[in-house]
Design an enzyme around this catalytic site. Structure first.
Site, PDB file in Angstrom:
ATOM      1  N   ARG A  17     -12.164  -5.892 -10.684  1.00  0.00           N
ATOM      2  CA  ARG A  17     -12.694  -4.855  -9.930  1.00  0.00           C
ATOM      3  C   ARG A  17     -14.132  -4.357 -10.082  1.00  0.00           C
ATOM      4  NH1 ARG A  17      -8.939  -1.519  -6.981  1.00  0.00           N
ATOM      5  NH2 ARG A  17      -9.964   0.303  -7.698  1.00  0.00           N
TER       6      ARG A  17
ATOM      7  N   THR B 136     -15.052   0.935  -3.488  1.00  0.00           N
ATOM      8  CA  THR B 136     -14.077   0.766  -2.299  1.00  0.00           C
ATOM      9  C   THR B 136     -15.075   0.754  -1.326  1.00  0.00           C
ATOM     10  OG1 THR B 136     -12.354   1.821  -3.413  1.00  0.00           O
ATOM     11  CG2 THR B 136     -12.102   1.918  -1.167  1.00  0.00           C
TER      12      THR B 136
ATOM     13  N   ASN C  88     -13.461  -3.771   4.072  1.00  0.00           N
ATOM     14  CA  ASN C  88     -14.123  -4.115   2.864  1.00  0.00           C
ATOM     15  C   ASN C  88     -13.960  -5.650   1.991  1.00  0.00           C
ATOM     16  OD1 ASN C  88     -11.827  -3.404   1.771  1.00  0.00           O
ATOM     17  ND2 ASN C  88     -12.156  -1.503   0.791  1.00  0.00           N
TER      18      ASN C  88
ATOM     19  N   PHE D 170      -5.396   7.528   6.948  1.00  0.00           N
ATOM     20  CA  PHE D 170      -5.846   6.072   7.246  1.00  0.00           C
ATOM     21  C   PHE D 170      -4.848   4.855   7.252  1.00  0.00           C
ATOM     22  CE2 PHE D 170      -7.110   6.890   2.991  1.00  0.00           C
ATOM     23  CZ  PHE D 170      -6.731   5.575   2.193  1.00  0.00           C
TER      24      PHE D 170
ATOM     25  N   TYR E 262       0.740  -1.222  -0.080  1.00  0.00           N
ATOM     26  CA  TYR E 262       0.006   0.089   0.161  1.00  0.00           C
ATOM     27  C   TYR E 262       0.835   1.268   0.114  1.00  0.00           C
ATOM     28  CZ  TYR E 262      -4.311  -2.455   0.892  1.00  0.00           C
ATOM     29  OH  TYR E 262      -5.661  -3.404   0.726  1.00  0.00           O
TER      30      TYR E 262
HETATM   31  N1  UDP Z   1      -9.069   2.636   2.785  1.00  0.00           N
HETATM   32  C1  UDP Z   1      -9.500   3.105   4.174  1.00  0.00           C
HETATM   33  N2  UDP Z   1     -10.244   4.469   4.085  1.00  0.00           N
HETATM   34  C2  UDP Z   1     -10.247   5.155   3.133  1.00  0.00           C
HETATM   35  C3  UDP Z   1      -9.594   4.481   1.705  1.00  0.00           C
HETATM   36  C4  UDP Z   1      -9.465   3.350   1.740  1.00  0.00           C
HETATM   37  O1  UDP Z   1      -9.563   2.458   5.032  1.00  0.00           O
HETATM   38  O2  UDP Z   1     -10.847   6.349   3.068  1.00  0.00           O
HETATM   39  C5  UDP Z   1      -8.608   1.163   2.757  1.00  0.00           C
HETATM   40  C6  UDP Z   1      -9.541   0.444   2.053  1.00  0.00           C
HETATM   41  O3  UDP Z   1      -9.294  -1.014   2.983  1.00  0.00           O
HETATM   42  C7  UDP Z   1      -8.964   0.281   0.699  1.00  0.00           C
HETATM   43  C8  UDP Z   1      -7.631   0.348   0.974  1.00  0.00           C
HETATM   44  O4  UDP Z   1      -7.469   1.180   1.854  1.00  0.00           O
HETATM   45  O5  UDP Z   1      -9.606  -0.929   0.147  1.00  0.00           O
HETATM   46  C9  UDP Z   1      -6.863   0.822  -0.610  1.00  0.00           C
HETATM   47  O6  UDP Z   1      -7.673   2.008  -0.808  1.00  0.00           O
HETATM   48  P1  UDP Z   1      -7.944   2.078  -2.419  1.00  0.00           P
HETATM   49  O7  UDP Z   1      -8.428   3.635  -2.383  1.00  0.00           O
HETATM   50  O8  UDP Z   1      -6.960   1.687  -3.330  1.00  0.00           O
HETATM   51  O9  UDP Z   1      -9.301   1.121  -2.561  1.00  0.00           O
HETATM   52  P2  UDP Z   1      -9.443  -0.242  -3.428  1.00  0.00           P
HETATM   53  O10 UDP Z   1      -8.569  -0.131  -4.722  1.00  0.00           O
HETATM   54  O11 UDP Z   1      -9.178  -1.146  -2.345  1.00  0.00           O
HETATM   55  O12 UDP Z   1     -10.808  -0.149  -3.964  1.00  0.00           O
HETATM   56 MG    MG Z   2      -6.415   0.334  -4.603  1.00  0.00          MG
END
Ligand code: UDP
Ligand code: MG
Length: 160
Positions: A96, A102, A123, A68, A60
């Site tokens: 996706r 998300t 999630n 966060f 990440y």
């Molecule tokens: N996340 C979070 N708070 C936020 C945004 C993201 O806890 O406001 C976490 C969540 O678990 C998410 C991960 O960080 O799945 C990665 O964020 P991303 O924006 O890449 O979302 P994704 O690709 O998983 O949909």
């Molecule tokens: Mg992501």
């Protein structure tokens, strides 16, 4: 049915899909794997794994300046995850879509997050956001020899 040529993995799109600790704890492993299996992608790698902190931070790293981030790292390392490599043309974007938005409250019904979760911070599943990140993340989470080269008997019935 004629046998299809087995193409080298490097030529084929791959996505890194991970069931997060909440998905494992809530008994959703079978349900989530099943959605990718039924769709028709090819499973190339699968393991239950306790993620160390440095790996979670590397995975990440693009989010390291977000407020966060510390909670996200605690969450991902809070229990075992299920690591998967799935393969197929278009698998990254399609996964996706199967996963959904998300924020699970905004995710469409029928998607994994839309059906099975209520909060962004819980999630249940990760999916790579580009083919390049698919390769990068699979290389990060799997060691040499942990992926299988095989051909599913279903392939000729899925791909003409
Ligand atoms: N996340 C979070 N708070 C936020 C945004 C993201 O806890 O406001 C976490 C969540 O678990 C998410 C991960 O960080 O799945 C990665 O964020 P991303 O924006 O890449 O979302 P994704 O690709 O998983 O949909
Ligand atoms: Mg992501």
């Amino acid at each position: 049915v004629p046998r299809r040529k087995i193409v080298a993995s490097s030529e084929v799109e791959q996505s890194y899909i991970m069931i997060k600790p909440d998905g494992v704890q809530r008994g959703l492993v079978g349900e989530i794997i099943s959605r990718f299996e039924k769709k028709g992608f090819l499973l190339k790698g699968l393991k239950l794994f306790q993620c160390p902190k440095d790996l979670a931070q590397e995975h990440y790293k693009d989010l390291k300046d977000r407020p966060f981030f510390p909670k996200l790292i605690d969450y991902i390392t809070s229990g075992p995850v299920v690591c998967m490599a799935w393969e197929g043309d278009g698998v990254v974007a399609s996964a996706r879509k199967l996963i959904g938005a998300t924020n699970p409250l905004q995710a469409e019904p029928g998607t994994i997050r839309g059906d099975l979760a209520v909060q962004t911070g819980r999630n249940v599943v990760h999916g790579s956001d580009s083919p390049d990140n698919g390769k990068r993340e699979i290389a990060l989470w799997f060691k040499e020899g942990e992926l299988c080269q095989w051909e599913s008997v279903q392939t000729p019935w899925l791909i003409e």
